[in-house]
Design an enzyme around this catalytic site. Structure first.
Site, PDB file in Angstrom:
ATOM      1  N   CYS A 425      10.482  77.918  76.095  1.00  0.00           N
ATOM      2  CA  CYS A 425       9.673  77.624  77.279  1.00  0.00           C
ATOM      3  C   CYS A 425       8.182  77.818  76.975  1.00  0.00           C
ATOM      4  O   CYS A 425       7.571  76.966  76.352  1.00  0.00           O
ATOM      5  CB  CYS A 425      10.134  78.474  78.466  1.00  0.00           C
ATOM      6  SG  CYS A 425       9.525  77.866  80.063  1.00  0.00           S
ATOM      7  N   HIS A 555      15.685  76.924  78.507  1.00  0.00           N
ATOM      8  CA  HIS A 555      16.033  78.315  78.234  1.00  0.00           C
ATOM      9  C   HIS A 555      17.481  78.361  77.724  1.00  0.00           C
ATOM     10  O   HIS A 555      18.404  78.644  78.494  1.00  0.00           O
ATOM     11  CB  HIS A 555      15.921  79.161  79.507  1.00  0.00           C
ATOM     12  CG  HIS A 555      14.520  79.464  79.915  1.00  0.00           C
ATOM     13  ND1 HIS A 555      13.868  80.608  79.529  1.00  0.00           N
ATOM     14  CD2 HIS A 555      13.645  78.762  80.678  1.00  0.00           C
ATOM     15  CE1 HIS A 555      12.647  80.626  80.048  1.00  0.00           C
ATOM     16  NE2 HIS A 555      12.485  79.509  80.745  1.00  0.00           N
ATOM     17  N   GLU A 557      19.011  80.514  76.116  1.00  0.00           N
ATOM     18  CA  GLU A 557      19.614  81.855  76.157  1.00  0.00           C
ATOM     19  C   GLU A 557      20.473  82.071  77.397  1.00  0.00           C
ATOM     20  O   GLU A 557      21.354  82.938  77.407  1.00  0.00           O
ATOM     21  CB  GLU A 557      18.519  82.922  76.077  1.00  0.00           C
ATOM     22  CG  GLU A 557      17.662  83.122  77.319  1.00  0.00           C
ATOM     23  CD  GLU A 557      16.481  82.177  77.423  1.00  0.00           C
ATOM     24  OE1 GLU A 557      15.569  82.448  78.231  1.00  0.00           O
ATOM     25  OE2 GLU A 557      16.468  81.164  76.701  1.00  0.00           O
TER      26      GLU A 557
END
Length: 631
Positions: A425, A555, A557
């Protein structure tokens, strides 16, 4: 009939109630049951989107664009499910729901009150969400874990700004409507369909385990009409709960000894499910909730057994790791590690896969800047020593100008010294800024987030985003990324995703690469290997000649799983361990990668935007595309 397990907390916040709730759900899944989860937060915010990460911890983003408490990340990772924004209940959501109904005339002629209207709304919400399918079966869950924030608590934090952490709360008054709702709820669904696990701290003072705080919180809980079926005694030391302590809690809390179990500190939170299982929690819940009456198909039973075996193998393998991999995490919210919860979990999962012990060097990005060299040389040199000594450099997301120059310096070092780099990001955007400054020789290149009057804004505000409202005004949720033609031969990102031409990851941003500079950036060697479906938004960047240099606007993750690590972070950790390890994982991913998303959620962005709920802003419906808190 759905079974409900309420997990409540007492004494202090931040002792791992979310992990205990997730671990309980995981154990039930290993028996073949379908499990979902709900988190109750009593704050007045509609969602977690506008909360500062240093106060609340990470803002976790779901497929539908919901910005929720980080405990929902625990649920998704442990249970391998896909939740929605409705799985996070807040006081703000409940009050808005009830007030909207009052305005629409549903309570016409009646006085709207906390009891019964607010409490009924809470119960209705839980029953509705508990029936929504969350896994690949597409069927209604058998069990719903409901975690409610700490009900009774002493103010034990030594740092006031850290007072609100994992599953904690900011005061008992806010929880009262939810406590009363759950007291009523146990009778609505029936005793054999409702169980309560109460998590309480058992302090260890010089080897003596003290039971009085647990006695007090259980006594208060019983006074409100909720009787614990299980008491989870949390010990913040490696020593397990002593038999004498267990017997004392059993005697004074009016439960049998089999209803008291200890959760002491273990080497990894992934050991907690096995710790609970060893103390008979599954057997007790089966008996208490009559789980044997639930029909479990042979397929689900086999899947459950396989999950249990793979989880056991995962935890056993952790204890035999000798090789290490060191990652420098260069962020701006490092004072509270929970601000990067999903990033650290994804790094852990990736390290498990490559059989390495993970070491994270936490680096406050502002300490890398030249101003710190003048004001605090020791801090400056310590920060750079941590960066230089790492095998890989990761720059995660964030907002605002503070610390970004330090991040850019770290990115420049990784690029020039051929150190594996991953930008997420904001890290992706700053990699573009760094390239523009030092390769394109545009020294004043920056983001319009930092300078609204910038002469060379290589990162700009997205045109459709609201400039007047912060909450619920970002590009948010699961979005597709399409790899460019020809990338199948060289793109590491594409190989990590199994060679797929289109992938899906969750987004949370309001700035993007300025289209005016894209051609210039590409011609100079910065390759955007992944774009949106229209080819207008840059979403993945790579440097083909670098050992590993990758940035994602998304993102990734947020979609990691212990047994299925996020592809970009897996590649990054593997590259940080050496070229041979990276080559091995690229080969493995090409043959075995499976996306963690339900098949029906991987659709075009146009369809996704139509499915995303709308939020009223000054009476006008806007697409819910989310906002983040300025630094």
């Amino acid at each position: 009939m759905t079974k409900y397990i309420l997990v409540s907390g007492g004494v202090v916040s931040g002792i791992g109630k979310g992990v205990i709730a997730s671990s309980t759900g995981l154990l039930l899944k290993t028996t073949g049951l379908k499990v979902t989860a709900i988190k109750i937060d009593p704050y007045m915010n509609i969602d977690a989107g506008t909360m500062a990460p240093t106060e609340h911890g990470e803002v976790y983003v779901l497929n539908d664009g919901g910005e929720v408490d980080l405990d929902l990340g625990n649920y998704e990772r442990y249970l391998n499910v896909t939740l929605s924004r409705d799985n996070n209940i807040t006081t703000g959501k409940i009050y808005r729901h009830v007030i909207n109904k009052e305005r629409e005339g549903e309570y016409l002629g009646k006085t709207v009150q906390i009891v019964p209207h607010i409490t009924n709304a809470i119960q209705d919400w839980i029953e509705r969400v508990a029936k929504i399918p969350v896994d690949e079966s597409g069927e209604e869950p058998d069990v719903c874990i409901v975690e409610v924030t700490s009900l009774f608590r002493f103010y034990a934090r030594t740092q006031p700004h850290l007072d609100r952490q994992l599953g904690g709360t900011v005061g008992d008054i806010e929880s009262a409507p939810f406590v009363e709702a759950m007291r009523q709820f146990q009778f609505r669904v029936g005793q054999e369909n409702f169980a309560l696990i109460h998590v309480s701290l058992v302090p260890d003072l010089h080897g003596e385990q003290k039971t009085k705080p647990t006695q007090t919180t259980v006594h208060s809980l019983r006074g409100l009409g909720l009787l614990p079926d299980l008491i989870a005694c949390r010990l913040l030391v490696p020593q397990p709960l002593q038999p004498a302590t267990k017997a004392k809690i059993s005697m004074f809390c009016h439960v049998s000894s089999e209803q008291v179990f200890g959760v002491h500190d273990v080497s990894s939170v992934y050991h907690v499910p096995l710790l609970l299982k060893s103390q008979g929690i599954l057997e007790f819940l089966h008996k208490r909730l009559h789980l044997q009456k639930i029909t479990i198909t042979k397929e689900m039973s086999v899947k459950g057994a396989s999950l249990g075996k793979r989880w056991k193998d995962l935890t056993a393998g952790q204890e035999r790791l000798f090789d290490t991999v060191t990652i420098a995490l260069v962020g701006k919210y490092t004072d509270l590690k929970d601000s990067y919860m999903s990033v650290t979990k994804s790094l852990e999962h990736s390290a498990f896969r490559i059989h390495r012990k993970l070491i994270i060097n936490w680096v406050e990005s502002s300490y890398l800047e030249h101003e710190t060299q003048e004001t605090n040389p020791a801090r400056y040199h310590d920060a750079w020593r941590a960066v230089v000594g790492a095998g890989g450099i990761l720059v995660p997301g964030g907002f605002g100008n503070r610390g970004t120059e330090g991040m850019i310096l770290a990115i420049k070092y990784a690029r020039e010294q051929n150190i594996p780099f991953l930008g997420i990001c904001l890290g992706f955007q700053l990699a573009v800024v760094e390239w523009a400054r030092h390769v394109l020789d545009i020294p004043d290149a920056t983001s319009s987030e930092f300078d609204h009057e910038a002469k060379h804004p290589v990162i700009i505000f997205m045109p459709e985003i609201s400039k007047t409202h912060m909450g619920g005004t970002m590009r948010l949720g699961l979005r597709p990324t399409v790899f460019e033609e020809g990338t199948e031969t060289w793109s590491r990102a594409r190989q990590l995703y199994g060679g797929a031409g289109k992938i899906w990851e969750r987004h949370r941003h309001r700035y993007e690469v300025n289209p005016k500079y894209v051609d210039q950036l590409i011609k100079s060697g910065l390759i955007f290997s992944g774009k949106d479906e229209k080819g207008e938004r840059m979403q993945i960047l790579e440097l083909p000649e670098h050992p590993f240099f990758m940035g994602l606007q998304a993102h990734p993750e947020f979609c990691t799983r212990p047994l299925n690590p996020s592809p970009p972070l897996l590649g990054f950790v593997a590259a940080s361990s050496g070229p041979a390890v990276l080559a091995e994982q690229l080969e493995y991913q090409r043959a075995n990668f499976q996306p963690p998303h339900p098949a029906d959620s991987m659709v075009s962005e146009a369809v996704l935007r139509n499915e995303v709920a709308e939020v009223l802003v000054n009476g006008t419906a806007r697409d819910l595309i989310v906002s983040e808190t300025p630094a």
